[in-house]
Design a protein around this motif. Structure first.
Motif, PDB file in Angstrom:
ATOM      1  N   ALA A   1      40.543  14.116  11.804  1.00  0.00           N
ATOM      2  CA  ALA A   1      41.638  14.679  11.021  1.00  0.00           C
ATOM      3  C   ALA A   1      41.658  14.119   9.608  1.00  0.00           C
ATOM      4  CB  ALA A   1      42.971  14.411  11.713  1.00  0.00           C
ATOM      5  N   ALA A   2      41.086  12.933   9.443  1.00  0.00           N
ATOM      6  CA  ALA A   2      41.024  12.362   8.102  1.00  0.00           C
ATOM      7  C   ALA A   2      40.117  13.184   7.192  1.00  0.00           C
ATOM      8  CB  ALA A   2      40.528  10.914   8.173  1.00  0.00           C
ATOM      9  N   GLU A   3      39.163  13.906   7.769  1.00  0.00           N
ATOM     10  CA  GLU A   3      38.282  14.796   7.010  1.00  0.00           C
ATOM     11  C   GLU A   3      38.256  16.152   7.707  1.00  0.00           C
ATOM     12  OE1 GLU A   3      34.470  13.019   6.599  1.00  0.00           O
ATOM     13  OE2 GLU A   3      35.229  11.161   5.730  1.00  0.00           O
ATOM     14  N   PRO A   4      39.298  16.974   7.497  1.00  0.00           N
ATOM     15  CA  PRO A   4      39.428  18.217   8.270  1.00  0.00           C
ATOM     16  C   PRO A   4      38.459  19.316   7.896  1.00  0.00           C
ATOM     17  CG  PRO A   4      41.148  18.056   6.617  1.00  0.00           C
ATOM     18  CD  PRO A   4      40.410  16.762   6.568  1.00  0.00           C
ATOM     19  N   GLY A   5      37.661  19.099   6.866  1.00  0.00           N
ATOM     20  CA  GLY A   5      36.781  20.168   6.407  1.00  0.00           C
ATOM     21  C   GLY A   5      37.486  21.035   5.378  1.00  0.00           C
ATOM     22  N   LYS A   6      36.850  22.122   5.001  1.00  0.00           N
ATOM     23  CA  LYS A   6      37.421  22.992   3.974  1.00  0.00           C
ATOM     24  C   LYS A   6      37.158  24.446   4.325  1.00  0.00           C
ATOM     25  CE  LYS A   6      33.217  22.704   1.128  1.00  0.00           C
ATOM     26  NZ  LYS A   6      32.680  22.366  -0.205  1.00  0.00           N
TER      27      LYS A   6
ATOM     28  N   VAL B   1      40.439  28.936   9.365  1.00  0.00           N
ATOM     29  CA  VAL B   1      39.552  27.989  10.018  1.00  0.00           C
ATOM     30  C   VAL B   1      38.703  27.298   8.960  1.00  0.00           C
ATOM     31  CG1 VAL B   1      37.549  27.829  11.532  1.00  0.00           C
ATOM     32  CG2 VAL B   1      39.494  29.222  12.203  1.00  0.00           C
ATOM     33  N   THR B   2      38.558  25.977   9.071  1.00  0.00           N
ATOM     34  CA  THR B   2      37.686  25.240   8.160  1.00  0.00           C
ATOM     35  C   THR B   2      36.261  25.228   8.688  1.00  0.00           C
ATOM     36  OG1 THR B   2      38.003  23.106   9.244  1.00  0.00           O
ATOM     37  CG2 THR B   2      39.646  23.747   7.592  1.00  0.00           C
ATOM     38  N   ASP B   3      35.324  24.785   7.833  1.00  0.00           N
ATOM     39  CA  ASP B   3      33.932  24.737   8.266  1.00  0.00           C
ATOM     40  C   ASP B   3      33.742  23.792   9.449  1.00  0.00           C
ATOM     41  OD1 ASP B   3      34.503  22.487   6.782  1.00  0.00           O
ATOM     42  OD2 ASP B   3      32.858  22.719   5.355  1.00  0.00           O
ATOM     43  N   ARG B   4      34.492  22.687   9.477  1.00  0.00           N
ATOM     44  CA  ARG B   4      34.408  21.767  10.614  1.00  0.00           C
ATOM     45  C   ARG B   4      34.921  22.435  11.891  1.00  0.00           C
ATOM     46  NH1 ARG B   4      34.409  16.230  11.682  1.00  0.00           N
ATOM     47  NH2 ARG B   4      34.450  15.682   9.466  1.00  0.00           N
ATOM     48  N   GLU B   5      36.033  23.172  11.769  1.00  0.00           N
ATOM     49  CA  GLU B   5      36.604  23.822  12.942  1.00  0.00           C
ATOM     50  C   GLU B   5      35.714  24.947  13.446  1.00  0.00           C
ATOM     51  OE1 GLU B   5      41.371  23.099  12.094  1.00  0.00           O
ATOM     52  OE2 GLU B   5      40.345  24.821  11.215  1.00  0.00           O
TER      53      GLU B   5
ATOM     54  N   LEU C   1      29.754  33.539   9.988  1.00  0.00           N
ATOM     55  CA  LEU C   1      30.434  34.761  10.418  1.00  0.00           C
ATOM     56  C   LEU C   1      31.874  34.452  10.823  1.00  0.00           C
ATOM     57  CD1 LEU C   1      30.349  37.791  11.212  1.00  0.00           C
ATOM     58  CD2 LEU C   1      29.626  37.050  13.496  1.00  0.00           C
ATOM     59  N   LEU C   2      32.065  33.389  11.572  1.00  0.00           N
ATOM     60  CA  LEU C   2      33.425  33.005  11.975  1.00  0.00           C
ATOM     61  C   LEU C   2      34.300  32.719  10.762  1.00  0.00           C
ATOM     62  CD1 LEU C   2      32.502  30.615  14.919  1.00  0.00           C
ATOM     63  CD2 LEU C   2      33.649  32.812  15.150  1.00  0.00           C
ATOM     64  N   LEU C   3      33.750  32.054   9.772  1.00  0.00           N
ATOM     65  CA  LEU C   3      34.519  31.724   8.575  1.00  0.00           C
ATOM     66  C   LEU C   3      34.862  32.977   7.776  1.00  0.00           C
ATOM     67  CD1 LEU C   3      32.526  28.534   7.538  1.00  0.00           C
ATOM     68  CD2 LEU C   3      34.931  28.598   8.222  1.00  0.00           C
ATOM     69  N   ARG C   4      33.953  33.942   7.748  1.00  0.00           N
ATOM     70  CA  ARG C   4      34.224  35.189   7.017  1.00  0.00           C
ATOM     71  C   ARG C   4      35.302  36.010   7.729  1.00  0.00           C
ATOM     72  NH1 ARG C   4      30.593  36.771   2.986  1.00  0.00           N
ATOM     73  NH2 ARG C   4      28.825  35.352   2.700  1.00  0.00           N
ATOM     74  N   VAL C   5      35.251  36.070   9.042  1.00  0.00           N
ATOM     75  CA  VAL C   5      36.294  36.784   9.782  1.00  0.00           C
ATOM     76  C   VAL C   5      37.639  36.087   9.577  1.00  0.00           C
ATOM     77  CG1 VAL C   5      37.101  37.442  12.077  1.00  0.00           C
ATOM     78  CG2 VAL C   5      34.695  37.716  11.483  1.00  0.00           C
ATOM     79  N   SER C   6      37.640  34.764   9.598  1.00  0.00           N
ATOM     80  CA  SER C   6      38.865  34.013   9.370  1.00  0.00           C
ATOM     81  C   SER C   6      39.447  34.335   8.000  1.00  0.00           C
ATOM     82  CB  SER C   6      38.583  32.508   9.487  1.00  0.00           C
ATOM     83  OG  SER C   6      39.683  31.738   9.046  1.00  0.00           O
ATOM     84  N   ARG C   7      38.613  34.352   6.972  1.00  0.00           N
ATOM     85  CA  ARG C   7      39.083  34.692   5.630  1.00  0.00           C
ATOM     86  C   ARG C   7      39.645  36.111   5.583  1.00  0.00           C
ATOM     87  NH1 ARG C   7      37.283  32.923   0.739  1.00  0.00           N
ATOM     88  NH2 ARG C   7      38.577  34.675   0.050  1.00  0.00           N
TER      89      ARG C   7
END
Length: 931
Positions: free
Chosen positions: A670-675, A841-845, A876-882
Motif C-alpha cells: 500500500a505504500a507504493e500502490p502503483g499508478k 485500477v493501477t498497474d500494480r493492481e 488491456l485491463l488498464l485500458r478497460v478500466s480507463r
C-alpha cells in the motif's frame, strides 16, 4: 451534512416560501458581516432584495441555504454572469458567487461545505468557473476559497480581491474535501463516545428495565462525568435514583447534557428528541425498538427520528441499539446493556447486532482482552461503521478495528475508508447476511446485486481482513492487537507434542504459510526449555513468526501441578521480551490458567479516579487496575509484545497468523500502490461524442441499451482496444465471400444470444482452411442447431493460439465500477474462479488481478507450456478500466473471449451497454444519507 464541530446541518435550495426565514436570518447577522457581503452598510434587506434572493430559475441563478432547527444559518448564491446583462462576449460558463454565514455559526466549516455543494450544482449546469469579489479584510472568506483546493487566480481590482476558481475537481480539492469529511465525522463520533454528561431517559423508579440497566452500568463503569436519570413519570418528591439526580425532563437540568440514552417506547421517542434538541444535547443513543425492523410503519418512524434529530444538529446511534462503551480513563463510559464492562484494551469494536455484540465482548473478556471502544448500532439509521472508521483512523487508543456487519450502506465509501484506515491499523470484518441478497429488515440501505465473492475481493483490495465467523473475528483481533506484524510467511513451530506440532505444520500449509520443520521438545520439556527454544526461534533470521504448542506435562506428584500454566506463561513472555519483535501465538491443550496468564499485563497501576465532585455514586466499585504503559501498536519494530494470544486449536491460531501475514504484505504494498498509466492513443473526447450520439438517438431507457457491433468496435478502438473483425454469414455463399475477404483459416460461429460464448453447445467451428471445409461446417452447424436466421452465424479470422480469458466491467449503483478477470470456459464459471477490483485500477493492481485467480498458472507456463503475453493482458485491463472510469454512461463491458498468445492478444468478442450516467455519491460533495 456533518460540520467541523461534529454537529449536523441541512443544505437545501432557497424557495419562494423562505422570505420570512431570509429576513430573520439577515437580522441576526452582524453589521460587519453584512458589510463584507455588500461592501457597504446594509442594515436590512429591501423587498426587492428579498424577492431576488428567494426567486431562482435553478439554472442561471441558484441559491442554497443551511438550516439548523429549520432556521437559516447561512446562504450561498451564484448568478451566471452572462445572464445578468453582461456583454455577449462574456463567458457563459462563469458565475459570480457570494456567501453569508451567521456570526454565531462561523468557524463550523459551513462556508467550505457550501462551496462544495454550490460548485457541484454549478458544474451540473455547465458552469466551469466561479468569480468572487472579497474585501481584503475578509480573511475568513479569502481562506475558504484559498483552501478549497481548486485551481484559482486572484488579482486586486477597485479596492477588492477578485478570485476566479476553476470548478473542475482536482486531486488537491478531492483530498481537501475528504480530509474535512474525516475530521468532521470523527469529531461527531468523539462527541458520542467522550461526553462530559449523560442523561438516561427512561430510567424507572424501581430496579429492572432497560433504562435502569444502562444507568447501573454507567455507575459501575466509573463514568467520570455527570449522570442524570430522566423519567416523565417520576413523582416530585423523588430527586435521586441510584444516587444520581433524577428529573422529569432535561429542561430541569441547569447545565449542558452531551449525550442522551433513550430507553422509552417508540411512540414517546419524538417528545424525548424534542426535549433533547431544545436542551442542546449533542447526540442520542436510542435503545428503543419498534422501528424499521417492525415493518413499513416502523421504517417511516425511523426516518422521522433521523430527520427530527438532524434538525437539532444531533447524531443518532440506533434505533434498536445495544449501546456504546469507552474504556479510556478520562471517560470510562458504559452506556450499554452489556452484562459486564470489558477491561481497557486496544481493540475498537463495532457491531450491528446486540446479540453478536454480547458474544464478542464475552469472547474477549474470557480470553483476557479488552476494548478501547465498543458500539452496537442496531438499525444504524444515522451513525454507521463508516463514521467509526473515520474516528478510529486517528484514535491513539485503538490499534485494531473489528466490525461485524450485516449490511454496507455505501460500499464505495466503506472501501475507501477501510483502505485509508487499513494503511495505519488492521481492519477485520465478519459479514453476516452474505447470501440472502438483502439487508436485514431494520437496515435502510440500497440492496446491491454484487455477489458475496465479489464483495470479498473488493474488501481484500482495500486491505480489509475478511473472516467468516465471530470466533475468527476475536482470534484475529487478539493477535493483531498484541503482536507485531510478521515480516514474511516463514513460521517456526515448537512444543512438547509431536502430534500437535504436525497438525500445526499442516495448518500452515493450508493457509499458504511456509512452516519450518517442527521442533519437538518432547513431553519431558519444562518451562525453561520452552523459554530457550522460543528465544532461539525468534532470533533466527529465517523465521518470521512462531507458534508454540503445549500440552500438560507430568509433575513430580504424577500430574500437572497447579500454577504450572502461569510458570509457562512467564517463561514464554520472558523469551518474547528479550528477542527480536516477531509475532508469537500459543496453541495449548487444557493447560489451566495459561491463556489468562499470557494475556495479563506485566506491570499494573491503579486507574486514576474521577475529578473531584464529578464522580459516580458512592456505591461504585473500585476501578480495575490497568497497565502503567499502554500496549504498543502492532508491527512497531524494536519493542517486545506485551501479551501473547492463546488458542485452543492449531487451525485457529494459524488462520489468524495467516491473516496477519496477508495484511502485512498488503500494507507494505500500500505504500507504493502503483499508478493509473496514461496512453497517448486514447481518444476520450471522441468516445464521449460517440456515447452522446448513441444515447441521444435512442429512446430514453433507464435500464440502458446495448451498442451495435460497429459502434462497439469504434468505441473500444478509441481506447486502443482492437476487436477481431467479424462478417455476417447469412448463407453458405455469404460465408464463403466473408472468408475470402478475411483470409483463411477462419472460424464459423453463431451469435444468437442463447448460444453466444457457448462452445460446449457446438456453435463454433475452428480452423477452417478452405471454402470446401467452410461450406461443410455451415451445413453441419445449421443442420444441428437451426436455421441461419435463428443462429445469426458470422465468420471471423483465426487468432493465434493461446489461453482463452474473459475481461468484464460492470457498474453497480452502490459499489461503482468493478473490473473482473478470469479464464474462459465452463470450469472457471462453475468454480467461480474470477478476480475483481474496483475501478480505477493501477498497474500494480492489474498485475495482481491476473495472479489472484486459482487458474493463473495456465498464464505463466504450467506443465511446460509457453507463458503467454501477460504484459499485453495487463494493458488491456488498464485500458478497460480507463474506459469505464472516464465515461459513467458505460454500465457494462464484456470482452469474451480474449485469446492471449505468447506475443499479443486477440479480442474475439465484445459487447457494451450504455445508460444515463448514474449518481456517484462518494465523488460528490459531503453529505449524510437522505431521509
Amino acid at each position: 451534512m456533518v460540520l467541523r464541530d461534529g454537529g449536523t446541518a441541512r443544505v437545501r435550495p432557497i424557495t419562494t416560501d423562505d422570505a420570512e426565514r431570509l429576513v430573520s436570518f439577515y437580522e441576526q447577522v452582524s453589521d460587519e458581516s453584512k458589510y463584507y457581503r455588500f461592501f457597504a452598510p446594509y442594515p436590512r434587506l429591501s423587498d426587492k432584495d428579498v424577492y431576488r434572493f428567494t426567486h431562482h430559475d435553478y439554472v442561471d441563478r441558484v441559491g442554497l441555504a443551511v438550516t439548523v432547527g429549520g432556521e437559516f444559518v447561512a446562504t450561498v448564491r451564484y448568478d451566471r454572469i452572462d445572464a445578468r446583462g453582461m456583454p455577449a462576449s462574456a463567458p457563459a460558463d462563469e458565475a459570480e458567487v457570494a456567501f453569508l454565514v451567521q456570526d454565531a455559526h462561523q468557524g463550523r466549516g459551513i462556508a467550505s461545505a457550501l462551496l462544495e455543494h454550490i460548485a457541484a450544482v454549478a458544474r451540473e449546469r455547465g458552469i466551469r468557473r466561479f468569480a468572487a469579489e472579497v474585501l481584503p479584510a475578509n480573511n475568513k472568506m479569502i481562506k475558504v476559497f484559498r483552501d478549497a483546493g481548486f485551481t484559482q487566480r486572484r488579482n486586486f481590482e477597485d479596492g477588492a480581491v477578485r478570485l476566479v476558481l476553476d470548478l473542475e475537481p482536482t486531486a488537491e480539492s478531492l483530498a481537501v474535501q475528504r480530509g474535512r469529511e474525516q475530521r468532521a465525522e470523527a469529531r461527531s463520533v468523539q462527541r458520542l463516545l467522550g461526553p462530559s454528561s449523560v442523561a438516561v431517559v427512561g430510567a424507572g423508579r424501581t430496579a429492572g428495565g432497560v433504562g435502569r440497566a444502562v444507568l447501573r452500568n454507567l455507575l459501575d463503569s466509573g463514568f467520570t462525568g455527570r449522570t442524570y436519570a430522566v423519567n416523565v413519570a417520576l413523582p416530585p418528591e423523588l430527586t435521586e435514583i441510584d444516587g444520581v439526580p433524577a428529573v422529569r425532563s432535561l429542561a430541569e437540568i441547569d447545565e449542558p447534557v452531551d449525550l442522551a440514552v433513550v430507553a422509552v417506547p417508540a411512540e414517546r421517542v419524538p417528545e424525548v428528541v424534542a426535549d433533547c434538541g431544545e436542551h442542546g444535547v449533542q447526540g442520542l443513543v436510542v435503545l428503543s425498538a419498534g422501528y424499521a425492523e417492525s415493518g413499513p410503519a416502523g421504517r417511516e418512524r425511523q426516518r422521522e427520528l433521523v430527520r427530527q434529530a438532524r434538525s437539532y444538529g444531533m447524531r443518532v446511534i440506533g434505533p434498536n441499539a445495544f449501546g456504546v462503551i469507552n474504556t479510556g480513563p478520562p471517560v470510562r463510559l458504559n452506556a450499554s446493556l452489556a452484562p459486564e464492562t470489558p477491561g481497557r484494551g486496544r481493540i475498537g469494536l463495532f457491531t450491528q447486532s446486540g446479540a453478536i455484540g454480547i458474544a464478542l465482548l464475552a469472547g474477549l473478556v474470557r480470553r483476557g482482552a479488552g476494548v478501547s471502544t465498543f458500539i452496537s448500532a442496531g438499525n444504524r439509521a444515522d451513525v454507521s461503521g463508516n463514521d467509526f472508521l473515520q474516528y478510529w483512523h486517528d484514535d491513539p487508543d485503538t490499534d485494531v478495528v473489528l466490525l461485524y456487519l450485516e449490511s454496507i450502506g455505501n460500499p464505495r465509501k466503506f472501501t475507501r475508508l477501510a483502505r485509508r484506515t487499513g494503511a495505519a491499523k488492521p481492519v477485520v470484518v465478519a459479514k453476516g447476511a452474505r447470501h440472502s441478497g438483502s439487508a436485514p429488515p431494520g437496515h435502510a440501505v440500497p440492496v446491491t446485486g454484487i455477489p458475496d465473492a465479489t464483495v470479498s475481493a473488493l474488501l481484500s483490495q482495500a486491505g480489509v481482513i475478511r473472516v467468516d465467523t465471530v470466533t475468527e473475528l476475536v482470534d484475529a483481533g487478539l493477535l493483531l492487537a498484541n503482536q507485531p506484524l510478521p515480516a514474511g510467511p516463514h513460521v517456526a513451530i515448537l512444543g512438547n507434542s509431536e502430534s500437535l506440532g504436525l497438525l500445526t505444520y499442516d495448518a500452515c500449509l493450508t493457509e499458504g504459510l511456509r512452516p519450518l520443520p517442527p521442533l519437538d521438545l518432547t513431553t519431558a520439556a519444562r518451562p525453561e526449555d520452552f523459554r530457550t527454544a522460543l528465544a532461539a526461534a525468534l532470533a533466527d533470521p529465517g523465521c518470521d513468526a512462531v507458534v508454540v504448542t503445549a500440552i500438560p506435562w507430568v509433575g513430580e506428584n504424577g500430574a500437572m501441578e497447579s500454577g504450572d500454566g502461569e510458570v509457562l506463561a512467564t517463561a514464554l513472555r520472558e523469551a518474547a521480551a528479550t528477542a527480536p519483535a516477531k509475532p508469537v501465538a500459543v496453541v495449548h491443550v487444557e493447560i489451566g490458567g495459561l491463556a489468562k496468564a499470557l494475556s495479563a499485563a506485566t506491570t499494573t497501576a491503579p486507574r486514576p479516579g474521577p475529578p473531584p465532585g464529578a464522580g459516580p455514586a458512592a456505591d461504585t466499585p473500585p476501578p480495575v487496575p490497568e497497565p502503567a504503559v499502554a500496549p504498543e501498536p502492532p508491527g512497531e519494530p524494536g519493542r517486545a509484545p506485551r501479551r501473547i494470544p492463546a488458542y485452543p486449536a492449531a487451525e485457529r491460531a494459524v488462520r489468524a497468523l495467516g491473516q496477519a501475514v496477508t495484511y502485512a504484505q498488503w500494507r507494505r504494498q500500500a505504500a507504493e500502490p502503483g499508478k493509473v498509466p496514461e496512453y497517448d492513443d486514447i481518444d476520450e473526447s471522441g468516445a464521449a461524442g460517440l456515447i452522446d450520439r448513441v444515447l441521444g438517438e435512442a429512446p430514453a431507457d433507464p435500464h440502458g441499451m446495448s451498442l451495435g457491433d460497429d459502434d462497439t468496435r469504434e468505441l473500444l478502438a478509441r481506447y486502443g482496444i482492437a476487436v477481431h473483425p467479424t462478417l455476417p454469414a447469412s448463407g453458405p455463399d455469404a460465408a464463403a465471400e466473408a472468408a475470402a475477404r478475411l483470409g483463411y483459416p477462419v472460424a464459423l460461429k453463431t451469435t444468437a444470444p442463447h448460444l453466444r460464448h457457448r462452445a460446449d453447445l457446438g456453435g463454433v467451428r475452428l480452423d477452417l482452411v478452405d471454402e470446401e471445409r467452410l461450406r461443410a461446417a455451415y451445413r453441419e452447424l445449421t443442420g444441428l442447431l437451426g436455421e441461419p436466421a435463428e443462429l445469426r452465424p458470422v465468420v471471423q479470422a483465426m487468432a493465434p493460439r493461446g489461453v482463452d480469458t474473459v475481461v468484464r466491467a460492470v457498474i453497480d449503483p452502490a459499489a461503482g465500477a468493478v473490473l473482473s478477470f478470469g479464464l474462459a470456459g465452463v470450469a472457471s464459471e462453475l468454480l467461480g474462479d474470477v478476480a475483481h477490483r474496483l475501478v480505477p485500477v493501477t498497474d500494480r493492481e492489474a498485475a495482481e488481478l491476473l495472479r489472484s485467480i486459482r487458474t493463473a498458472p495456465l498464464l505463466f507456463g504450467w506443465r511446460g507450456s509457453a507463458p503467454v503475453d501477460t504484459a499485453a493482458l495487463e494493458e488491456l485491463l488498464l485500458r478497460v478500466s480507463r474506459l469505464v472510469d472516464d465515461h459513467p454512461e458505460i454500465v457494462s463491458v464484456a470482452l469474451e473471449p480474449v485469446v492471449v498468445a505468447t506475443r499479443g492478444l486477440s479480442v474475439l468478442g465484445a459487447s457494451v451497454r450504455l445508460a444515463p450516467p448514474p449518481s456517484r455519491d462518494d465523488l460528490g460533495p459531503r453529505r449524510l444519507p437522505s431521509y
